[in-house]
Design an enzyme around this catalytic site. Sequence first.
Site, PDB file in Angstrom:
ATOM      1  N   SER A  23      38.238  59.850  36.743  1.00 29.19           N
ATOM      2  CA  SER A  23      39.193  60.863  36.277  1.00 29.19           C
ATOM      3  C   SER A  23      40.189  60.242  35.311  1.00 29.19           C
ATOM      4  CB  SER A  23      39.952  61.480  37.468  1.00 29.19           C
ATOM      5  OG  SER A  23      40.703  60.493  38.152  1.00 29.19           O
ATOM      6  N   SER A 149      52.075  50.359  32.098  1.00 32.86           N
ATOM      7  CA  SER A 149      52.785  51.622  31.908  1.00 32.86           C
ATOM      8  C   SER A 149      54.030  51.395  31.070  1.00 32.86           C
ATOM      9  CB  SER A 149      53.191  52.184  33.276  1.00 32.86           C
ATOM     10  OG  SER A 149      54.119  53.235  33.155  1.00 32.86           O
ATOM     11  N   TYR A 162      56.332  52.100  42.053  1.00 32.13           N
ATOM     12  CA  TYR A 162      55.450  52.114  40.880  1.00 32.13           C
ATOM     13  C   TYR A 162      55.955  51.143  39.821  1.00 32.13           C
ATOM     14  CZ  TYR A 162      52.802  54.066  36.934  1.00 32.13           C
ATOM     15  OH  TYR A 162      51.971  54.233  35.854  1.00 32.13           O
ATOM     16  N   LYS A 166      54.038  47.643  38.310  1.00 29.72           N
ATOM     17  CA  LYS A 166      53.712  47.423  36.897  1.00 29.72           C
ATOM     18  C   LYS A 166      54.386  46.160  36.368  1.00 29.72           C
ATOM     19  CE  LYS A 166      51.071  50.992  36.646  1.00 29.72           C
ATOM     20  NZ  LYS A 166      49.603  50.827  36.519  1.00 29.72           N
ATOM     21  N   THR A 197      47.051  63.290  33.477  1.00 27.84           N
ATOM     22  CA  THR A 197      46.035  62.828  34.419  1.00 27.84           C
ATOM     23  C   THR A 197      46.391  63.282  35.825  1.00 27.84           C
ATOM     24  OG1 THR A 197      47.098  60.736  35.024  1.00 27.84           O
ATOM     25  CG2 THR A 197      45.773  60.747  33.004  1.00 27.84           C
TER      26      THR A 197
END
Length: 277
Positions: A23, A149, A162, A166, A197
């Site tokens: 995906s 990111s 998150y 990263k 996404t």
Amino acid sequence: MYRKVFASKVFQRKVVVVTGGCSGIGRALVLRMARAGARLAILDLDPAALDSLVRHLADHLNAEAIGLPCDVAEAEQVSRAIEQVLERFGGIDVLINNAGITHRSTFAETDLRVFQRVMAVNFFGALHCTKAALPSLLERQGQIIVLSSLSGFTPLLYRSAYNASKHALHGLFDTLRHEIKGSGVNVMLVCPGFTATDLRKNALVGDGSVTRHPPLAIGKVAAPQDVAEAIYQGALRRRRLLVLSNVDWRARLLARYFPRLFERILLPRISGLRPSR
């Protein structure tokens, strides 16, 4: 003309491993590499989605591919999957560490299990896959591509786990790049901005459950196909760092050199909040 012909052959028959490949950006990368003539090994959690994608690649793109159910957070599963890739194709030329999850919750309200799961997938998943594939990549002077990111160099509110994962990726792969300098293996860190996404749609909340609220409004959102094409072009050139942020270079410069200005002007906007008046 000659340059275009050469570029079209770079990944012909090369073995490309894509994690989280069913995906979003992962799927778009699988399709782009298939059109370039690569042989694909796709790692994902969803066996049905893997089977469907492999059939699609064979039927519509005449591409050779295998789908391997795998949780990249589990080192043993990764080792078995990479062994299967090596048995099937004989080696690995490109590893794309794409699998990832996110969350939306304050640090104070985020359960430790959320931090552990986000780090397990985003950081340790990339570590596990790279560790397992590195001998073959060194032998074939291949390429490691890591999906980081915008938050790899700028903070985003309500995404502390998150953001941490990263930043950790940059620390790991910048170090690895220096350690294998001269080996012929390229390491490229990719920093997309906000992309349409399932990552955003399936964000965790503080207690570890999946959010029931729609993604926050954050302005322009990139299409996975556009991000995949930019990554493909970066891979052709064996880039070290590819920043594809919707907020572009200004966020990076402001965050690094003018942090107070960044916090006042850009941080609320790119975090999905309206600046206070």
